[in-house]
Scaffold this motif. Structure first.
Motif, PDB file in Angstrom:
ATOM      1  N   ARG A  61       0.817  -1.210   0.000  1.00 20.42           N
ATOM      2  CA  ARG A  61       0.000   0.000   0.000  1.00 20.42           C
ATOM      3  C   ARG A  61       0.851   1.259   0.000  1.00 20.42           C
ATOM      4  O   ARG A  61       0.404   2.320  -0.439  1.00 20.42           O
ATOM      5  CB  ARG A  61      -0.928   0.024   1.217  1.00 20.42           C
ATOM      6  N   HIS A  62       2.081   1.162   0.451  1.00 20.45           N
ATOM      7  CA  HIS A  62       2.956   2.333   0.511  1.00 20.45           C
ATOM      8  C   HIS A  62       3.355   2.761  -0.904  1.00 20.45           C
ATOM      9  O   HIS A  62       3.716   1.944  -1.749  1.00 20.45           O
ATOM     10  CB  HIS A  62       4.200   2.021   1.339  1.00 20.45           C
ATOM     11  N   GLY A  63       3.263   4.044  -1.145  1.00 23.35           N
ATOM     12  CA  GLY A  63       3.608   4.571  -2.461  1.00 23.35           C
ATOM     13  C   GLY A  63       2.470   4.524  -3.458  1.00 23.35           C
ATOM     14  O   GLY A  63       2.654   4.912  -4.611  1.00 23.35           O
ATOM     15  N   GLN A  64       1.288   4.041  -3.034  1.00 21.37           N
ATOM     16  CA  GLN A  64       0.136   4.002  -3.933  1.00 21.37           C
ATOM     17  C   GLN A  64      -0.392   5.414  -4.182  1.00 21.37           C
ATOM     18  O   GLN A  64      -0.479   6.231  -3.259  1.00 21.37           O
ATOM     19  CB  GLN A  64      -0.974   3.144  -3.324  1.00 21.37           C
ATOM     20  N   ARG A  65      -0.737   5.687  -5.431  1.00 23.96           N
ATOM     21  CA  ARG A  65      -1.257   7.018  -5.784  1.00 23.96           C
ATOM     22  C   ARG A  65      -2.649   7.240  -5.225  1.00 23.96           C
ATOM     23  O   ARG A  65      -3.023   8.362  -4.890  1.00 23.96           O
ATOM     24  CB  ARG A  65      -1.276   7.171  -7.307  1.00 23.96           C
ATOM     25  N   ILE A  66      -3.431   6.177  -5.135  1.00 21.05           N
ATOM     26  CA  ILE A  66      -4.785   6.260  -4.586  1.00 21.05           C
ATOM     27  C   ILE A  66      -4.912   5.303  -3.420  1.00 21.05           C
ATOM     28  O   ILE A  66      -4.079   4.406  -3.244  1.00 21.05           O
ATOM     29  CB  ILE A  66      -5.850   5.917  -5.660  1.00 21.05           C
ATOM     30  N   ASP A  67      -5.939   5.467  -2.621  1.00 18.59           N
ATOM     31  CA  ASP A  67      -6.167   4.565  -1.499  1.00 18.59           C
ATOM     32  C   ASP A  67      -6.384   3.142  -2.041  1.00 18.59           C
ATOM     33  O   ASP A  67      -7.095   2.950  -3.033  1.00 18.59           O
ATOM     34  CB  ASP A  67      -7.412   5.004  -0.714  1.00 18.59           C
ATOM     35  N   PRO A  68      -5.770   2.135  -1.432  1.00 18.05           N
ATOM     36  CA  PRO A  68      -5.920   0.756  -1.925  1.00 18.05           C
ATOM     37  C   PRO A  68      -7.368   0.288  -2.037  1.00 18.05           C
ATOM     38  O   PRO A  68      -7.666  -0.599  -2.840  1.00 18.05           O
ATOM     39  CB  PRO A  68      -5.164  -0.064  -0.872  1.00 18.05           C
ATOM     40  N   ALA A  69      -8.268   0.882  -1.263  1.00 18.57           N
ATOM     41  CA  ALA A  69      -9.667   0.447  -1.293  1.00 18.57           C
ATOM     42  C   ALA A  69     -10.439   0.997  -2.482  1.00 18.57           C
ATOM     43  O   ALA A  69     -11.553   0.533  -2.765  1.00 18.57           O
ATOM     44  CB  ALA A  69     -10.361   0.856   0.006  1.00 18.57           C
ATOM     45  N   THR A  70      -9.892   1.948  -3.205  1.00 14.22           N
ATOM     46  CA  THR A  70     -10.634   2.665  -4.243  1.00 14.22           C
ATOM     47  C   THR A  70     -11.182   1.724  -5.311  1.00 14.22           C
ATOM     48  O   THR A  70     -12.375   1.782  -5.666  1.00 14.22           O
ATOM     49  CB  THR A  70      -9.738   3.725  -4.899  1.00 14.22           C
ATOM     50  N   ARG A  71     -10.367   0.855  -5.859  1.00 15.39           N
ATOM     51  CA  ARG A  71     -10.804  -0.003  -6.964  1.00 15.39           C
ATOM     52  C   ARG A  71     -11.826  -1.045  -6.503  1.00 15.39           C
ATOM     53  O   ARG A  71     -12.748  -1.388  -7.254  1.00 15.39           O
ATOM     54  CB  ARG A  71      -9.596  -0.681  -7.604  1.00 15.39           C
ATOM     55  N   THR A  72     -11.664  -1.551  -5.295  1.00 17.74           N
ATOM     56  CA  THR A  72     -12.629  -2.524  -4.773  1.00 17.74           C
ATOM     57  C   THR A  72     -13.992  -1.872  -4.603  1.00 17.74           C
ATOM     58  O   THR A  72     -15.027  -2.455  -4.964  1.00 17.74           O
ATOM     59  CB  THR A  72     -12.145  -3.097  -3.433  1.00 17.74           C
ATOM     60  N   PHE A  73     -14.017  -0.650  -4.079  1.00 22.21           N
ATOM     61  CA  PHE A  73     -15.289   0.058  -3.916  1.00 22.21           C
ATOM     62  C   PHE A  73     -15.920   0.345  -5.271  1.00 22.21           C
ATOM     63  O   PHE A  73     -17.137   0.234  -5.433  1.00 22.21           O
ATOM     64  CB  PHE A  73     -15.071   1.352  -3.124  1.00 22.21           C
ATOM     65  N   MET A  74     -15.108   0.728  -6.253  1.00 24.32           N
ATOM     66  CA  MET A  74     -15.636   0.987  -7.584  1.00 24.32           C
ATOM     67  C   MET A  74     -16.266  -0.272  -8.176  1.00 24.32           C
ATOM     68  O   MET A  74     -17.360  -0.228  -8.750  1.00 24.32           O
ATOM     69  CB  MET A  74     -14.539   1.503  -8.510  1.00 24.32           C
TER      70      MET A  74
END
Length: 324
Positions: A211-224
């Motif tokens: 998760r470190h260095g991710q441009r967006i929150d790791p949960a973003t794609r799962t929620f989408m």
């Protein structure tokens, strides 16, 4: 969501429509035309277009959110009264049923202008009770149409691990879909996953150090992915695209604003196919995006892509499977 309209002109300070100037430039509304807003939302685009259609214009507005539909309806009818008339027809339902809805209104092959803004109203995203965002604690809901039965809670707590992984990968384009699905299953064995914050933290745990260095929150794609699945968004878009040749008048212009690659890909493929078979003229060789100024004022416009097409004449419906 049913708060009263604060100003007599119906403006909604809680929601800023994206790409307004670009939409007007492409649609070029004229007096007396028929305009269909497939995703009426809070009525921002529709109000601006209605002012240009004048008292002889006809607006048809569709939306799955009854609260937003009611708000926008009041806004448009107040404007119509001020302009001296103007017909307004509103329908609670999916734009995937546009052919059926317009048939009931005797508007098959009669639409001059059409807009589908596939984004969400700020009132939906900012209301924690709707469950679209993990920025605040809320129930795992994500239903645009509150009358439908299946919510994000049902998917997260009911699907098998492989089904969850496939859903998150295909609709969220999430490369870590399998460890995320595995972690969800582990956690729901202990207790049901009820809230947005709870699910977001589970996804972050599945990411671990990645998760470190991710441009967006790791949960973003799962929620989408869950939101798309709950609301059948891609199926509805496919049905809308197949209906466009049936409902658009010769010379009519259709514009679609998408917010992620899965939507934009479907739109682009359909538009290219219609251009190749001589059905329509593509007005946007490349998608129109927000200016730096708009993106600064309205961060939600940053991912918006606008494509538009003008119908050249009558044509039979083009099936999704026919697109190359």
């Amino acid at each position: 969501m049913d708060e009263p309209i604060a100003a007599t002109d119906g403006r909604d300070p809680g929601h800023q429509p994206v790409l307004m100037r670009q939409v007007l430039d492409l649609l070029q509304p004229r007096a007396g035309q028929v305009y269909v807003d497939c995703t009426l939302g809070r009525g921002g685009h529709a109000e601006a277009i209605s002012r240009l259609l004048g008292p002889a214009g006809h607006i048809v507005g569709l939306d799955l959110d009854e609260g937003n539909l009611e708000f926008a309806g009041r806004r448009l009818r107040e404007l119509a009264q001020g302009l001296g008339a103007g017909k307004v027809d509103l329908r609670h339902g999916s734009f995937g049923l546009i052919g059926e809805i317009l048939g009931e209104l005797s508007l098959a092959k009669g639409v001059d202008l059409l807009l589908a803004d596939l984004g969400f109203a700020s009132t939906q995203m900012d209301d924690p009770e709707r469950g679209f965002s993990f920025s605040k604690e809320g129930p795992l809901d994500m239903r645009m149409d509150q009358s439908q039965r299946t919510s994000a809670y049902d998917l997260v707590n009911g699907l098998r691990e492989a089904e969850l992984a496939d859903l998150i990968y295909q609709l969220g384009e999430e490369r870590l879909s399998r460890p995320i699905a595995r972690k969800i299953i582990e956690e729901r064995r202990r207790r049901p996953i009820n809230s947005t914050v709870q699910l977001a933290e589970i996804v972050r745990q599945a990411y671990g150090r990645r998760r470190h260095g991710q441009r967006i929150d790791p949960a973003t794609r799962t929620f989408m992915a869950l939101r798309i699945a709950v609301n059948g968004e891609l199926d509805a878009l496919g049905a809308l695209l197949e209906s466009l040749p049936v409902v658009m008048a010769p010379g009519g212009v259709a514009a679609i604003i998408s917010f992620h690659s899965l939507e934009d890909r479907l739109v682009k493929q359909a538009f290219v196919a219609w251009r190749k078979n001589g059905t329509a003229e593509v007005l946007t060789p490349k998608p129109v995006v927000a200016s730096d100024e708009e993106a600064g004022l309205n961060p939600r416009s940053r991912s918006a892509k606008l494509r538009a097409i003008r119908w050249l004449g009558r044509a039979d419906s083009l099936k999704i499977s026919d697109r190359k």
